[in-house]
Design a protein around this motif. Sequence first.
Motif, short mmCIF file in Angstrom:
data_model
loop_
_atom_site.label_atom_id
_atom_site.label_comp_id
_atom_site.label_asym_id
_atom_site.label_seq_id
_atom_site.Cartn_x
_atom_site.Cartn_y
_atom_site.Cartn_z
N LYS A 92 10.06 -0.13 -2.90
CA LYS A 92 9.85 0.03 -1.46
C LYS A 92 9.10 1.33 -1.14
O LYS A 92 8.16 1.34 -0.33
N GLU A 103 5.38 1.16 -2.08
CA GLU A 103 4.60 0.39 -1.12
C GLU A 103 4.49 1.13 0.22
O GLU A 103 3.44 1.10 0.88
N ARG A 159 1.84 3.72 -0.34
CA ARG A 159 0.51 3.10 -0.43
C ARG A 159 0.00 2.71 0.95
O ARG A 159 -1.14 3.01 1.32
N GLN A 160 0.86 2.04 1.73
CA GLN A 160 0.43 1.60 3.05
C GLN A 160 0.10 2.79 3.95
O GLN A 160 -0.85 2.75 4.73
N PRO A 172 0.14 -5.89 -2.36
CA PRO A 172 0.34 -4.87 -3.40
C PRO A 172 0.46 -5.51 -4.78
O PRO A 172 0.95 -6.62 -4.92
N THR A 228 -0.03 -0.71 -6.97
CA THR A 228 0.91 0.09 -6.17
C THR A 228 1.79 0.96 -7.05
O THR A 228 2.13 2.08 -6.68
N CYS A 278 -1.51 5.88 -8.60
CA CYS A 278 -0.26 5.17 -8.27
C CYS A 278 0.87 5.79 -9.09
O CYS A 278 0.63 6.40 -10.12
#
Length: 955
Positions: free
Chosen positions: A125, A128, A131-132, A199, A278, A311
Amino acid sequence: MDYRDFVRPKFVDLLQALGLECEFKRALGSQLFYRNRKGDEVTVTDFLGGYGAALFGHNDPQFVEQLCTLLRNDVPFNAQMSIRGTAGALARALSEAFNRELKNNEQYISTFSNSGAEAVEIAVKHAEFRRQKNLQRQFDELDFTLAQLTSSDRAYREVDVADLDLPAGLLPAHLNTATVRQVVEAVRQHNLAELHIEPVFVALRGSFHGKLVNTVQLTYGRQYRQPFARFGLNVEFIDPQQPHQLQELPARHTRHWLSLQWSGDQLLVKRDAFSAITAVLMEPIQGEGGIIEFSTDFYRALRRLCNEQQCPLIIDEVQSGFGRTGTFLASSHFNLQGDYYCLSKALGGGLMKIAATVIRSSHYEKDFSYIHSSTFAEDDASCHIALSALNRLFADDQAMLKDVHTKGEYLKASLLELKAAYPGVIADVRGRGLLLGFELHDQSTNSSLVQASAQYNDALGYLIAGYLLQFEALRVAPSGSNSNVIRLEPPACITFAEIDGLIKALQKVCDMLQRGDAFPLAATICNDLIPAVAPRDTGFQVNALPNAPQDTPIVARVAFINHLIDADILGDVDPSLGQLSTEQKCVFMQRTAPERRAAPVGPVVIRSKLGMAVEFTLYPLCMDSNAMADYIISGDLDVIRKEVGNRILDARADGYRVAGLGMYTSIVTNNCQALKIPDMALTSGNALTIGMGLEAIEQGCKQQGLELHAQTAAVVGAAGNVASTYASLLSAAVDHVILIGSGRDGSLRRLEKTAHLIYADAARSILKGTASDDLLAQRLLDIDGIHALLKDFGSSSQLGLQVSRLVQERLGANAFITVTDDLQALKRARIVLCAANAAQPFLDAGHFAEHSVICDIAVPLNVDQAIGTQRSDVLYMHGGIVQTPFDDGLAPNVRAYLKQGQLYACMAESVLMGLAGITQHYSYGDISREQVQQIRALAAIHGFGLAQFKTHNSL
């Protein structure tokens, strides 16, 4: 049992089948305790250690006292939305521990939860979320620049589309020119799509990261992941043995932002690459995967990939970390540093359910602490115990970690000595510290069919674990994704003497496997009937068949789905089980019901006299005729039909396209008709069974001195498909046929239909010009009016009925065929075929005429088996057995009542299908006279003939 009925239905049956149905009542240190059936307490040494959670032992006294004190002091548990001081202290201590281990001074942020799977879920979680957030920032910056273009005085200037380096399809194909505003909007839509790309997570083959909705997708084992694939994360699994996959990975997941800028009067399109990857997840030592570690170079390549793709590297230390391998982190053995770490299991001191996702502060998004929370995380009691466990690891100059290392080295060295003593049994010894495993060689070719079948069903390690529990008071378990790896994760308080005891017990296991002795495994399953396993040094090798000549071309591969005729044959199939009593064999088969698939037996080569051959393989079900009959009596056939169908699917997966059924596998599937399996030609074997049965009757009549054409033949249960076909064929060879029914409602009506069938078959013989081979047809020709009847009804479904009426009108109702429910009519017949559907025998020695020939094909049998001793004048048989042309046949241990070079007729029919290239169903459903005649002719062409009568229990 409440646990079975209300918690894990069916699972308890599986535990019982593996000898693992133990209910432990208490635990302390390295020991677990349960009560046996006598009520005596049994002490078990625990080498499983809660899958690594019990590093400090069970109910460690220090932690227990500390927890009791905490509870007596009313430490808060439900104190959400407050400052959790102990959680803070634990997180700080963890950060400092990471600094010491990794030799850095970066702060680490901990997010607490309750299990290892949750810790991984949180890491996913957070990755991500980060990343977002980064993508949104990049999008916003680009969008701002694009917005400036649309507000400039050049916004409506037209540009030549061909001069723009745009991805195909971004603008409508018919446009040659577009305004700057149109181009900007197209680029913005492209960027918006990139912002919302899915992702991508990278994990390793053999990985295990949990069983929650997301973590199960990161777990490699298909049995865990496949049922929930539709939920799925987009996960790529990399094989560490193929490093080129890492090199190819970035290109597949490289995406591009688009931006626009003016260069003089030319509008330029710029592309900025970014990665959709990700996070990369890995275990330093794979536990469920089989205690697997990879090269330092591979781990470095993973770290380099993460750096290049920007990442995080998520290191799952749930099982391997927190001291289990003799260092705080198992990844330290490989000088590997991650960005996120997942801890659990031993973190709770073997007493508390607690996990931590530990993230480098440079990678941590502080906003994440707003959006993620857990009701039971951060509780004071768990954090206090975890803090004490952490301090214990490093106390006294890391004495506990050194102890884990020392004992791990001793255990590993002992396992390596065992491997040297049994190189044909143990393939490898792996692991570090007290996270060790030894891998058994594949036992598929073991002389013991039980051991080979355990291998075939991925159950060998579990059965060995059951044996060690029941008879050696030791607790181990195989790895989830490789059941041939026995996993050892004892607590640090294990003693050297206890390690020696394990090695001594494992020596017995190796010896058992080396000799092909399955008795200890059977005793494990039947532990209530077999209280002890005495040492024995006998080998149980099964004699192999001589190899068939290599120059005979194989034209087909044929499978046959079978079961044991009776429980006692289990001792022939697996000689090591010969000392089991009949009761013990029955119980063994009953308790292995959760997995009845036995390892395929074969292939053997069966040759034709025409110079070709087939490979013939048995796909057995571990059950006997009585167990099969119980399904018929119950009327609930879905379960057994599915099991038979699964065996056919097994054969199909192995490349077979012809499968034969026989005995009860044919009956429970309604002569194959209940099976809907594509790409498989099926046969019940009934056609050749009937053909060989008739040939046996013919030979039996010769033995009894009976002229076949002068005899009356009685068919008991004549309304059935197989029996009616027998009756039709007998009518072509005997003087009179008596059809005897059950006496139940509608019995005579059903028998009359059989009589009509017989008359129709005889009439068709006349129409086809083959009346000379059909005694009943010849006699019909003598009846006035038969030719006119055949002209009028020859192609009608009413043919048999009309012939029956003509016979009755001209010669009387019982001229050629008698229909009755009276068993006393058997006294008029010297040939009797028994095929009634009855749960118990209902015919005894007093029912039959002198010197008669009785063929009992019913399942269960219709005739009381005492007839052999009560009536020496009659010849009692169960049908015919087929002799192969070159004495090819089954291996000695699976022949049952056959001799070398013999097959049951149902088996031989499937062989003939392969030899003849028949790729459609054969004896599927109703059997016709023509099918029987065809298969008999086919048998003769290829050189297959009657070997002997089937007698006694040779079903």
